[in-house]
Scaffold this active site. Structure first.
Site, short mmCIF file in Angstrom:
data_model
loop_
_atom_site.label_atom_id
_atom_site.label_comp_id
_atom_site.label_asym_id
_atom_site.label_seq_id
_atom_site.Cartn_x
_atom_site.Cartn_y
_atom_site.Cartn_z
CD GLU A 122 -48.33 81.01 37.37
OE1 GLU A 122 -48.76 81.95 36.68
OE2 GLU A 122 -47.13 80.75 37.51
N GLY A 262 -50.08 90.77 41.63
CA GLY A 262 -50.13 91.90 40.71
C GLY A 262 -51.05 91.65 39.53
CB ALA A 263 -51.20 91.25 36.51
CG MET A 264 -52.97 84.71 35.96
SD MET A 264 -51.40 83.89 36.42
CE MET A 264 -51.28 82.70 35.09
CD GLU A 265 -48.33 84.24 33.49
OE1 GLU A 265 -48.60 85.04 34.41
OE2 GLU A 265 -47.56 83.27 33.63
CG ASN A 266 -55.28 84.11 33.16
OD1 ASN A 266 -54.83 83.21 33.84
ND2 ASN A 266 -55.76 85.24 33.68
CG HIS A 298 -44.07 90.46 34.18
ND1 HIS A 298 -42.78 90.14 34.53
CD2 HIS A 298 -44.82 89.37 34.52
CE1 HIS A 298 -42.74 88.92 35.05
NE2 HIS A 298 -43.98 88.44 35.06
CD GLU A 299 -48.60 89.58 34.40
OE1 GLU A 299 -48.53 88.40 34.00
OE2 GLU A 299 -48.12 89.96 35.49
CD GLU A 321 -43.46 84.35 36.45
OE1 GLU A 321 -43.16 85.50 36.12
OE2 GLU A 321 -44.61 83.88 36.27
N1 B3K Z 1 -47.65 84.27 36.90
C1 B3K Z 1 -48.34 85.14 37.82
C2 B3K Z 1 -48.11 84.82 39.25
C3 B3K Z 1 -48.94 83.70 39.78
C4 B3K Z 1 -48.80 83.60 41.27
C5 B3K Z 1 -49.49 82.40 41.81
N2 B3K Z 1 -49.48 82.39 43.25
C6 B3K Z 1 -48.01 86.57 37.58
C7 B3K Z 1 -46.73 86.83 36.90
O1 B3K Z 1 -45.66 86.52 37.38
O2 B3K Z 1 -46.77 87.34 35.82
ZN ZN Z 2 -44.58 86.60 35.57
#
Ligand code: B3K
Ligand code: ZN
Length: 868
Positions: A122, A262-266, A298-299, A321
């Site tokens: 992302e 911080g983190a990523m919700e894959n 959050h994720e 978001e």
């Molecule tokens: N969705 C990701 C953020 C991605 C940032 C890309 N530059 C984390 C979050 O908001 O949960």
């Molecule tokens: Zn998010």
């Protein structure tokens, strides 16, 4: 800038895709510098047209293209596109590319974090892995086969369920993953490495057994427990509060060292900055524990709000978001203190978000024009976006809000949606007209709510006149009235609540402010009331009401609403700051208002109040957030006032701070909300004791602490108060924690935040520290980020050397990690609040960056706006 000026994309230009991709089978053969990616997709023309298929791709070496299994030469390549001019109606497209993860310092696409491979896609990182329709409205079913050396990379992970694995005879092995849910490419993830693994499980309400797996760097297994507890709590909360269950048989989280955010919700495979996973009593603070809970939540919550229902285009980012931040805020509030959570979120809006609105990057929560999407993961999209959702919640109430959410998720499940779709579902479920409310999505800037009142003793009528005005912002000149929920209450001068009566009927406390100017009349008001306005910060606006200190003291003491009490103290402090500014600018003596001292005294003596709330109430706002009180600020005068108030309160109430400090010892370290609350207040008291010069208490706490919260609080107190023990304590801390990156980040951060006049030189020296590296985003944020954003006095030194330091860092990061560079740049582009000489210095530095021939899009967008 080079000849290719970065292009602006507009929300209004959205067109549905010309082709769909239904499935994507990836085969990724991992190698540090020569990873090979075979991507086989089923492509289908959307509608009747002869347009070419145009795929996105960056930094890829193209090896082969085949259509329906036959190699093809019928394509064109540009810097960032692969164009296939004439393709069948439906076909299988095979693309083979080669990439170089070890050389990927931008941390987007596939890269190496330490010894592991990981991905970040992302917003537009997938195009660095293969050529693809890299846009969120293309949802495909993914399968992923990963091959790598078995010894170095025993774990090969991707989204969905593991469906096969095997070993090859060359020391390599492979794993095959299949994700049953169609998803946009930005949710793709791959991780390969050797980790410690914490395993657990969760049974969903409908009986699905979910394996939970958290992967951490070797030796850190004992630090993953809190993350696991937080994950289970999130899963339970989403079932109970929002009726949402998890939908796969496995949920994995991997903690990596090098991560841009911080983190990523894959889907099914979150990748986390290890800062938001690892915690134990020795190394993490109470706030770290809370942050982990919040980010894990959050994720996880994105699984529904983001993944099952995603965004049609990136302009809709706040759809996932803002909503998911609202959900994580509610989660934290249900588990901990609602008021304290609210206060912390409000600080973020009133400080940095309002600053964003007032600066050159002002944008609505749904932006209209974007050059680099990564620049729009902002406080406006996230935090103000969440405030907009919260206002909907306030207007609709919990029941209708939840029905609206269910309707939205049911209606758009498995698809890409827009902010309008969301508001339509909310409106339908509640029967409310939200047409004016919708303007919050389109309009940028901070509205000012000006409230004046009139009391008529003869008729016992009380009139509130409410005006709203939003000043023009950098991006938008014309502003319209918004639908603003204004929550209020009335108090008598004795502090008793006065019921709200309109036209003979009692009425709810939320007023609908819809027009530029509106009047509300209350009846049966027995005496001139004190209004509590904008309770709970019911809308992200600035309030202008001429409170007297006496009225604020009354609200601080008597309001039945804890948030109102905190807010009244804030307003008192703000008033004291404003009243002292002229004197401070002219080097005149400053005053400490007696009302403020008395309010603090009453608060300190109130043992009934939640200590965590007391801690928030007794904490002075930071200098950087106070900047927002002024059109243009004399930053040195502001710092003097801040110091004066801090020291004045410290000395005036010294015995009470000492008593409070002694009263709140927690000999055993437990992660319980009531213990965290005690530590919070105790450490606020410690900060004041340090300002009053009580070095021994600080020293003792540092030496005797059995947890990181107390250790760092002592270090912070010594640092801020500039105590003589500061240096020996810092040295001791470094010697102890040199080997632990996350802990040592605190050491860098505190030194960057020191109010001392030699801080800039220290920061320069710390950049030479053997453990400092511009390749490590956490370390860069700890030292450079903290210095520039959280130490405005030293950063804005009148000689401009603070700016030079940042610019030299940005010049380097521009080519290696532009996303990180662009984040650090923010304090420099928000120069409008500073005096003309400083503005000139900053502009010159920005121009210097602008003239770089290879300036990254990320920096170009912000700097060109700042200089415009
Ligand atoms: N969705 C990701 C953020 C991605 C940032 C890309 N530059 C984390 C979050 O908001 O949960
Ligand atoms: Zn998010």
């Amino acid at each position: 800038m080079s000849q290719n000026k970065p292009q602006t994309q507009y929300r209004d230009d959205y067109q549905p895709p010309l082709y769909w991709i239904d499935t994507l089978d990836l085969d990724i053969d991992l190698d540090d510098s020569q990873t090979e990616v075979v991507a086989i997709s089923r492509v289908r023309r959307n509608g009747d047209h002869n347009e070419p298929l145009v795929l996105d791709g960056e930094q890829l070496a193209l090896l082969e293209v085949a259509i329906n299994g036959l190699a093809s030469e019928q394509y064109e390549q540009t810097d960032d596109k692969l164009i296939l001019p004439s393709v069948p109606q439906e076909f299988v497209l095979t693309i083979k590319t080669r990439i170089n993860p070890a050389a990927n310092t931008a941390l987007e696409g596939l890269y190496k974090s330490g010894d592991a491979y990981c991905t970040q896609c992302e917003a537009q990182g997938f195009r660095r892995i293969t050529y693809y329709l890299d846009r969120p409205d293309i949802l495909a079913r993914f399968s992923t086969r990963i091959t790598a050396d078995e010894q170095a990379y025993p774990y090969l992970l991707s989204n969905g369920n593991k469906v096969g694995q095997g070993t090859l005879d060359n020391g390599r092995h492979w794993v095959q993953w299949q994700d049953p849910y169609p998803k946009p490419a930005y949710l793709f993830a791959l991780v390969a490495g050797d980790f410690d693994l914490l395993q657990d499980s969760f049974v969903t309400r409908s009986g699905r057994h979910v394996a939970l797996e958290i992967f951490v760097n070797k030796g850190n297994l004992h630090r993953a427990g809190h993350a696991m507890d937080s994950l289970k709590a999130s899963m339970k909360w989403d079932e109970e509060r929002c009726n949402l269950e998890y939908d796969l048989d496995i949920y994995m989280i991997v903690a990596v060292d090098f991560f841009n955010m911080g983190a990523m919700e894959n889907k099914g495979l979150n990748v986390f900055n290890d800062k938001f996973v690892l915690a134990d009593a020795n190394t993490a603070t109470d706030d770290d524990y809370l942050d982990i809970e919040r980010v894990i939540g959050h994720e996880y919550f994105h699984n529904w709000t983001g993944n099952r229902v995603t965004c049609r285009d990136w302009f809709q980012l706040s759809l996932k978001e803002g909503l998911t931040v609202f959900r994580d805020q509610e989660f934290s509030s249900d588990l901990g203190s609602r008021t304290v959570n609210r206060i912390r979120n409000v600080r973020l809006i009133r400080g940095p978000q309002f600053a964003e609105d007032a600066g050159p990057m002002a944008h609505p929560i749904r932006p209209d024009a974007v050059i680099e999407m990564n620049n729009f993961y902002t406080l406006t999209v996230y935090e103000k976006g969440s405030e907009v959702i919260r206002m909907l919640h306030t207007l609709l109430g919990e029941r209708d809000f939840q029905s609206g959410l269910s309707l939205y998720l049911r209606r758009h499940d498995g698809r890409a949606a827009t902010c309008d779709d969301f508001v339509a579902a909310m409106s339908e479920a509640s029967g409310r007209d939200l047409s004016r409310f919708q303007r919050w999505y389109a309009q940028s800037g901070t509205p000012v709510l000006t409230v004046r009142d009139h009391y008529d003793a003869a008729t016992c009528r009380y009139q509130l006149q409410v005006k709203q005005h939003t000043a023009p912002t950098a991006d938008q000149k014309e502003k319209l009235p918004l639908h603003i929920p204004l929550s209020m209450a009335l108090y008598s001068e004795q502090g008793d609540a006065i019921p709200l009566v309109c036209r003979g009927q009692s009425r709810a406390e939320v007023l609908d402010v819809l027009d530029a100017e509106q009047t509300f009349v209350f009846e049966q008001v027995p005496s001139r009331p004190v209004p509590a306005l904008l309770q709970g910060f019911s809308a992200p606006v600035k309030l202008d009401y001429p409170y007297t200190d006496k009225q604020l003291a009354l609200l601080a003491k008597c309001s039945g609403d804890e948030f109102v009490r905190w807010d009244a103290v804030q307003m008192l402090i703000n008033q004291a700051v404003r009243d002292n500014m002229a004197a401070a600018s002219q080097q005149q003596p400053l005053v400490l208002p007696q009302t403020l001292v008395e309010v603090f005294r009453t608060l300190l003596e109130d043992h009934e109040l939640d200590s965590a709330l007391q801690a928030e109430m007794l904490t002075l706002p930071s200098v950087s957030s106070l900047v927002e009180l002024f059109e243009q600020v004399d930053i040195d005068a502001l710092a003097r006032v801040h110091e004066h108030l801090g020291q004045g309160l410290a000395k005036a109430l010294q015995p009470l701070w000492a008593k409070t400090y002694e009263r709140l010892q927690t000999p055993e370290y437990l992660i319980l909300h009531q213990d965290m609350a005690k530590r919070a207040l105790k450490n606020v008291a410690l900060g004041y004791l340090a300002l009053a010069g009580e070095e021994t208490v600080v020293d003792r706490q540092y030496r005797q602490a059995n947890n990181m919260t107390d250790t760092l609080a002592a270090l912070d107190a010594a640092n801020r108060a500039g105590l003589a023990s500061r240096e020996p304590l810092m040295a001791d801390f470094e010697a102890k924690w040199r080997q632990d990156g996350l802990v040592l980040d605190n050491w860098f951060r505190l030194q960057a935040m020191a109010p001392a006049d030699d801080t800039l030189e220290k920061v320069g020296k710390l950049m030479q520290h053997p453990t400092f590296s511009l390749a490590n985003p956490n370390r860069v944020r700890a030292l450079i980020g903290a210095f520039c954003a959280a130490n405005p006095v030293q950063f804005h030194r009148p000689d401009g050397t603070g700016y030079d330091l940042l610019v030299s860092v940005l010049e380097q990061l521009n080519s290696t990690n532009p996303q990180l560079a662009s984040r650090l740049l923010t304090p420099l582009i928000q120069f409008a609040r500073f005096d003309p000489p400083r503005q000139r210095l900053i502009r010159a530095r920005l121009q210097q960056l602008m003239d770089k021939p290879d300036l990254a899009r990320d920096l170009f967008e912000k700097i060109s706006k700042a200089l415009a």
